[in-house]
Enzyme design. Sequence first.
Site, PDB file in Angstrom:
ATOM      1  N   GLU A 173      -6.366 -17.296   6.444  1.00 33.53           N
ATOM      2  CA  GLU A 173      -7.571 -16.750   5.835  1.00 33.53           C
ATOM      3  C   GLU A 173      -7.396 -15.252   5.601  1.00 33.53           C
ATOM      4  O   GLU A 173      -6.938 -14.534   6.482  1.00 33.53           O
ATOM      5  CB  GLU A 173      -8.794 -16.961   6.726  1.00 33.53           C
ATOM      6  CG  GLU A 173     -10.069 -16.404   6.101  1.00 33.53           C
ATOM      7  CD  GLU A 173     -11.268 -16.456   7.037  1.00 33.53           C
ATOM      8  OE1 GLU A 173     -12.121 -17.319   6.825  1.00 33.53           O
ATOM      9  OE2 GLU A 173     -11.333 -15.636   7.968  1.00 33.53           O
ATOM     10  N   ARG A 195       0.830  -1.211   0.000  1.00 34.05           N
ATOM     11  CA  ARG A 195       0.000   0.000   0.000  1.00 34.05           C
ATOM     12  C   ARG A 195       0.860   1.256   0.000  1.00 34.05           C
ATOM     13  O   ARG A 195       0.615   2.206  -0.762  1.00 34.05           O
ATOM     14  CB  ARG A 195      -0.911   0.017   1.226  1.00 34.05           C
ATOM     15  CG  ARG A 195      -1.770   1.268   1.367  1.00 34.05           C
ATOM     16  CD  ARG A 195      -2.125   1.512   2.820  1.00 34.05           C
ATOM     17  NE  ARG A 195      -0.945   1.781   3.616  1.00 34.05           N
ATOM     18  CZ  ARG A 195      -0.906   1.647   4.938  1.00 34.05           C
ATOM     19  NH1 ARG A 195      -1.954   1.199   5.589  1.00 34.05           N
ATOM     20  NH2 ARG A 195       0.196   1.945   5.598  1.00 34.05           N
ATOM     21  N   ARG A 198      -7.234  -9.177   7.412  1.00 32.69           N
ATOM     22  CA  ARG A 198      -8.353  -8.432   6.820  1.00 32.69           C
ATOM     23  C   ARG A 198      -7.810  -7.231   6.064  1.00 32.69           C
ATOM     24  O   ARG A 198      -7.051  -6.428   6.614  1.00 32.69           O
ATOM     25  CB  ARG A 198      -9.328  -7.980   7.899  1.00 32.69           C
ATOM     26  CG  ARG A 198     -10.588  -7.310   7.337  1.00 32.69           C
ATOM     27  CD  ARG A 198     -11.634  -7.176   8.420  1.00 32.69           C
ATOM     28  NE  ARG A 198     -12.042  -8.488   8.879  1.00 32.69           N
ATOM     29  CZ  ARG A 198     -12.487  -8.745  10.117  1.00 32.69           C
ATOM     30  NH1 ARG A 198     -12.552  -7.779  10.998  1.00 32.69           N
ATOM     31  NH2 ARG A 198     -12.848  -9.965  10.451  1.00 32.69           N
ATOM     32  N   GLU A 253     -27.006 -14.949   3.610  1.00 32.63           N
ATOM     33  CA  GLU A 253     -28.401 -14.704   3.942  1.00 32.63           C
ATOM     34  C   GLU A 253     -28.540 -13.586   4.966  1.00 32.63           C
ATOM     35  O   GLU A 253     -29.520 -12.836   4.965  1.00 32.63           O
ATOM     36  CB  GLU A 253     -29.036 -15.989   4.462  1.00 32.63           C
ATOM     37  CG  GLU A 253     -30.528 -15.891   4.718  1.00 32.63           C
ATOM     38  CD  GLU A 253     -31.122 -17.211   5.160  1.00 32.63           C
ATOM     39  OE1 GLU A 253     -32.289 -17.209   5.603  1.00 32.63           O
ATOM     40  OE2 GLU A 253     -30.423 -18.237   5.073  1.00 32.63           O
ATOM     41  N   THR A 264     -18.818  -5.456  11.502  1.00 35.86           N
ATOM     42  CA  THR A 264     -18.428  -5.202  12.892  1.00 35.86           C
ATOM     43  C   THR A 264     -19.662  -5.029  13.771  1.00 35.86           C
ATOM     44  O   THR A 264     -19.729  -5.572  14.878  1.00 35.86           O
ATOM     45  CB  THR A 264     -17.544  -3.941  12.969  1.00 35.86           C
ATOM     46  OG1 THR A 264     -16.379  -4.134  12.153  1.00 35.86           O
ATOM     47  CG2 THR A 264     -17.113  -3.669  14.400  1.00 35.86           C
ATOM     48  N   ILE A 265     -20.652  -4.279  13.285  1.00 31.07           N
ATOM     49  CA  ILE A 265     -21.885  -4.072  14.036  1.00 31.07           C
ATOM     50  C   ILE A 265     -22.637  -5.394  14.198  1.00 31.07           C
ATOM     51  O   ILE A 265     -23.127  -5.732  15.285  1.00 31.07           O
ATOM     52  CB  ILE A 265     -22.788  -3.036  13.329  1.00 31.07           C
ATOM     53  CG1 ILE A 265     -22.103  -1.668  13.280  1.00 31.07           C
ATOM     54  CG2 ILE A 265     -24.141  -2.942  14.033  1.00 31.07           C
ATOM     55  CD1 ILE A 265     -21.745  -1.084  14.625  1.00 31.07           C
ATOM     56  N   ALA A 269     -13.928 -26.053  16.917  1.00 27.24           N
ATOM     57  CA  ALA A 269     -13.717 -27.471  16.602  1.00 27.24           C
ATOM     58  C   ALA A 269     -14.849 -28.325  17.173  1.00 27.24           C
ATOM     59  O   ALA A 269     -15.356 -29.241  16.507  1.00 27.24           O
ATOM     60  CB  ALA A 269     -12.374 -27.929  17.150  1.00 27.24           C
TER      61      ALA A 269
END
Length: 249
Positions: free
Chosen positions: A142, A29, A80, A116, A155-156, A58
Amino acid sequence: MQSNIDWDLYLLPYEQAVEELKVKLKNLRNEFRRRKEHSPIEFVTGRLKSVNSIYNKANRLQFPIDENIAWEIRDIAGIRIICQFIDDIWTVVEMLRQRRDMRIFLEKDYVSKPKESGYRGYHLAVEYPIMTATGQVTIPVEIQIRTLGMNFWATIEHSLNYKYEGIIPSDIRRRLIEAAKASYILDNEMNKIREEIKEAQMIFTRKRDVPMESLLGITESDLDREAAAGAGEAAGEQENAAKAQDETI
């Protein structure tokens, strides 16, 4: 479910992977900004999953706790990447596909096809090599990619899941879904005028006394501290809340 795993030693390469990838992506960046170009990466955060969270997940998914548990749940190490625009997400995904220091083995597009619950984001599971005292090991990491709006909504939603222990009242759930739709409309509108926004930001940045990298560094440091605090606080309860909405690919 008991295990003889030495967690301090087991988690060491995952902690190293989080720190390495944060540095690499932040430097990427900063390179864009030094070149006076728009960076598709706004900021980067990372976290290491707590042992309690590993056990809870697990147990919930009925995975045995053994040396392969990281490959079952895949998100012990999490990164993230936050972007300004929807188009930046696709740019970042393509950049990650071209990297030689990792290999993508799974992708989930929740941007085009939201969950969903209303959640949007792009998830990647990658194989990442780490050099340890005993040699090279390859571990799963990830990577989640979101816009600022997607990240705010997620976050909310996570906080409400925590408050209601995974069972959000139907009226609040409905409002969350509507808010997710509104946020995506805003993302799309901003994406349509992104070139004008980029130009305005570059002009603004050149006139500032404080370099943009410094301000983003402060933001990321704060977010990393919050992530660390959140991981250590009531990890078991947070995993129970995640039953209703598990964002892991």
